[in-house]
Design a protein around this motif. Structure first.
Motif, PDB file in Angstrom:
ATOM      1  N   ASN A  40       0.798  -1.211  -0.127  1.00  0.00           N
ATOM      2  CA  ASN A  40       0.131  -0.151   0.139  1.00  0.00           C
ATOM      3  C   ASN A  40       0.738   1.319  -0.028  1.00  0.00           C
ATOM      4  N   ARG A  41       2.056   1.171   0.136  1.00  0.00           N
ATOM      5  CA  ARG A  41       3.081   2.414   0.352  1.00  0.00           C
ATOM      6  C   ARG A  41       4.010   2.101  -0.948  1.00  0.00           C
ATOM      7  N   PRO A  42       3.877   2.544  -1.972  1.00  0.00           N
ATOM      8  CA  PRO A  42       4.886   2.566  -3.228  1.00  0.00           C
ATOM      9  C   PRO A  42       6.155   3.111  -2.798  1.00  0.00           C
ATOM     10  N   GLN A  47      12.065   1.678  -5.755  1.00  0.00           N
ATOM     11  CA  GLN A  47      13.394   2.313  -6.102  1.00  0.00           C
ATOM     12  C   GLN A  47      13.988   0.540  -6.185  1.00  0.00           C
ATOM     13  N   ASP A  48      13.398  -0.315  -5.851  1.00  0.00           N
ATOM     14  CA  ASP A  48      13.762  -1.596  -5.946  1.00  0.00           C
ATOM     15  C   ASP A  48      13.907  -2.330  -7.304  1.00  0.00           C
ATOM     16  N   PRO A  52       8.916  -0.279 -10.955  1.00  0.00           N
ATOM     17  CA  PRO A  52       7.906   0.602  -9.606  1.00  0.00           C
ATOM     18  C   PRO A  52       6.770  -0.358  -9.388  1.00  0.00           C
ATOM     19  N   HIS A  53       6.515  -1.316  -9.958  1.00  0.00           N
ATOM     20  CA  HIS A  53       5.264  -2.220  -9.532  1.00  0.00           C
ATOM     21  C   HIS A  53       5.598  -3.156  -8.435  1.00  0.00           C
ATOM     22  N   TYR A  54       4.771  -3.445  -7.818  1.00  0.00           N
ATOM     23  CA  TYR A  54       4.688  -4.374  -6.415  1.00  0.00           C
ATOM     24  C   TYR A  54       4.991  -5.857  -6.805  1.00  0.00           C
ATOM     25  N   LEU A  55       4.092  -6.208  -8.110  1.00  0.00           N
ATOM     26  CA  LEU A  55       4.310  -7.610  -8.463  1.00  0.00           C
ATOM     27  C   LEU A  55       5.639  -7.724  -9.123  1.00  0.00           C
ATOM     28  N   GLY A  56       6.229  -6.839  -9.849  1.00  0.00           N
ATOM     29  CA  GLY A  56       7.579  -7.054 -10.495  1.00  0.00           C
ATOM     30  C   GLY A  56       8.790  -7.236  -9.242  1.00  0.00           C
ATOM     31  N   VAL A  57       8.559  -6.266  -8.153  1.00  0.00           N
ATOM     32  CA  VAL A  57       9.320  -6.446  -7.010  1.00  0.00           C
ATOM     33  C   VAL A  57       9.455  -7.720  -6.476  1.00  0.00           C
ATOM     34  N   HIS A  61      12.545 -10.593  -6.040  1.00  0.00           N
ATOM     35  CA  HIS A  61      13.145 -10.543  -4.906  1.00  0.00           C
ATOM     36  C   HIS A  61      12.676 -11.952  -4.355  1.00  0.00           C
ATOM     37  N   ALA A  62      11.430 -12.339  -4.534  1.00  0.00           N
ATOM     38  CA  ALA A  62      10.870 -13.682  -3.601  1.00  0.00           C
ATOM     39  C   ALA A  62      10.742 -14.453  -4.664  1.00  0.00           C
TER      40      ALA A  62
END
Length: 96
Positions: A40-42, A47-48, A52-57, A61-62
């Motif tokens: 909920n907090r982009p 910057q990861d 900039p999308h949560y699914l991509g991060v 990473h996971a």
């Protein structure tokens, strides 16, 4: 025992140790990423890598940690099935 088989055994165990450490690192990194990043907090992930999308991060990473867990579970299941088949075959053919 000759030197060559002993050296191969040592190299094999070193390889297993390195792969185990890598697997533990990837799983721990996945857990930390899921726990520390707030979807909920982009600004927590923009910057990861994968942003900039949560699914991509999460994928970057996971994903490797999830792959390690999946492959390990698959390998352990196959091993258990093989052991069960061997035990059944041994029970079907009693020793005379």
């Amino acid at each position: 025992m000759s030197v060559l088989p002993r050296a191969r055994r040592v190299i094999r165990w070193l390889g297993i140790a390195v792969l185990t450490l890598l697997a533990v690192y990837l799983v721990a990194r996945a857990v930390v990423e899921v726990v520390t990043v707030n979807p909920n907090r982009p600004e927590t992930y923009r910057q990861d890598w994968g942003g900039p999308h949560y699914l991509g991060v999460l994928l970057v990473h996971a994903g490797p940690g999830l792959l390690v867990v999946t492959l390990t579970a698959h390998r352990l299941r196959r091993r258990a099935l093989r052991r069960g088949e061997r035990a059944k075959a041994h029970a079907d053919h009693p020793v005379r």
